[in-house]
Design a protein around this motif. Sequence first.
Motif, short mmCIF file in Angstrom:
data_model
loop_
_atom_site.label_atom_id
_atom_site.label_comp_id
_atom_site.label_asym_id
_atom_site.label_seq_id
_atom_site.Cartn_x
_atom_site.Cartn_y
_atom_site.Cartn_z
N GLY A 9 -2.94 9.32 6.31
CA GLY A 9 -4.39 9.25 6.48
C GLY A 9 -4.90 9.96 7.69
N GLU A 10 -4.05 10.07 8.72
CA GLU A 10 -4.53 10.57 10.01
C GLU A 10 -3.38 11.30 10.71
N LEU A 11 -3.69 12.48 11.26
CA LEU A 11 -2.68 13.30 11.90
C LEU A 11 -3.33 14.08 13.03
N GLY A 12 -2.72 14.05 14.21
CA GLY A 12 -3.25 14.78 15.34
C GLY A 12 -2.97 16.27 15.25
N HIS A 13 -3.71 17.04 16.04
CA HIS A 13 -3.59 18.51 16.05
C HIS A 13 -2.15 18.95 16.31
N HIS A 14 -1.53 18.44 17.38
CA HIS A 14 -0.19 18.87 17.75
C HIS A 14 0.86 18.31 16.78
N VAL A 64 8.33 13.89 -0.99
CA VAL A 64 7.09 13.58 -0.27
C VAL A 64 7.30 12.28 0.51
N ALA A 65 6.95 12.31 1.79
CA ALA A 65 6.97 11.11 2.63
C ALA A 65 5.54 10.61 2.79
N VAL A 66 5.34 9.30 2.68
CA VAL A 66 4.00 8.74 2.76
C VAL A 66 3.93 7.62 3.80
N CYS A 67 2.77 7.50 4.42
CA CYS A 67 2.48 6.35 5.28
C CYS A 67 0.97 6.18 5.34
N ALA A 68 0.50 5.03 4.94
CA ALA A 68 -0.94 4.75 4.96
C ALA A 68 -1.46 4.72 6.39
N ASN A 111 -8.98 6.00 3.80
CA ASN A 111 -8.94 6.49 2.41
C ASN A 111 -7.56 6.31 1.78
N THR A 112 -6.51 6.24 2.61
CA THR A 112 -5.18 6.01 2.08
C THR A 112 -4.92 4.53 1.81
N GLU A 113 -5.85 3.68 2.23
CA GLU A 113 -5.67 2.22 2.11
C GLU A 113 -6.62 1.60 1.09
N VAL A 148 0.81 -1.22 0.00
CA VAL A 148 0.00 0.00 0.00
C VAL A 148 0.84 1.27 0.00
N ASN A 149 1.99 1.26 0.68
CA ASN A 149 2.80 2.48 0.69
C ASN A 149 3.50 2.72 -0.63
N ASP A 150 3.89 1.66 -1.33
CA ASP A 150 4.42 1.84 -2.69
C ASP A 150 3.32 2.34 -3.61
N PHE A 151 2.09 1.89 -3.39
CA PHE A 151 0.94 2.39 -4.15
C PHE A 151 0.79 3.90 -3.96
N LEU A 152 0.93 4.37 -2.72
CA LEU A 152 0.80 5.80 -2.45
C LEU A 152 1.93 6.61 -3.11
#
Length: 286
Positions: free
Chosen positions: A222-227, A200-204, A246-248, A119-123
Amino acid sequence: MSSKRAVKTIVSSIQKLYPRALADSSWDNTGLLLECPLDTEPEKEKLNVLLTIDLTTSVVDEAIRNNSGVVMAYHPFIFRGLKSITQSDSQQRSLLRLARAGISVYCPHTAVDAAVGGVNDFLIDVVSLGKENEASREVCQPVDGVQGQEGAGMGRVVRLKEPITFSELLKRVKTGLGLKHVQVALTEKHENPEAKISSVAVCAGSGASVLRGVDADVHFTGELGHHEALGLIENGTSAIVCGHSNTERGYLKTFQTLLTKELKNQHDGEVEVIISQTDKDPLEIV
């Protein structure tokens, strides 16, 4: 419903593509989490697999309606030990329904994240539009020692031969994942949509821990916290956040193609691998 032989064939095919040794066993729960094959071994048997990211009630309905033998649920639906299995919990009700219907469930999760061509190579392909446009592609957290999976690991970083604008990067992400809207966290330099991006760095999924400290113009996850988002901006890195699953989910088409081919190599009979039509991210941007 599938025989024990059919379940074994399907599981071995998935594990050949995505070895369990690639998964992060320190916390993840991968493998055959529900096994309930038929007692009989039909001479001629169709292999019927349903692919989904999450095992929801609607996906269970779909699996039963389609007479699936195995559900490949990317996210494990059992993480901790169960002290009871009752009808009072929706996931446990689904587990009981699947068991009664003779449908097994396999969950590969981080094995697919780490796999070469996973999946990360896909991204990364979504970002670069092909290796011919890349100066380099690197793994953030390598996973070594798995035969046939040299270069595997969690997360990826791509450095482009030719920088692209931030607006072009957004266009590629939305098109590649089939999304109308995404969230962005922009540094001052990237507030200009024509600002250039070269790495660009990616992680599903939830990629903050994997991408922490990774040097790139943009973090795409796909997901990142406020801080976490604030921390990136303060350190000069922008972010594109698309929603965890959605990234998967877009990778399921590749999974379908690869698994169908592998099953046909192992099984002398009919093979059907389908993607769930009801599986979707629980959160929407409106």
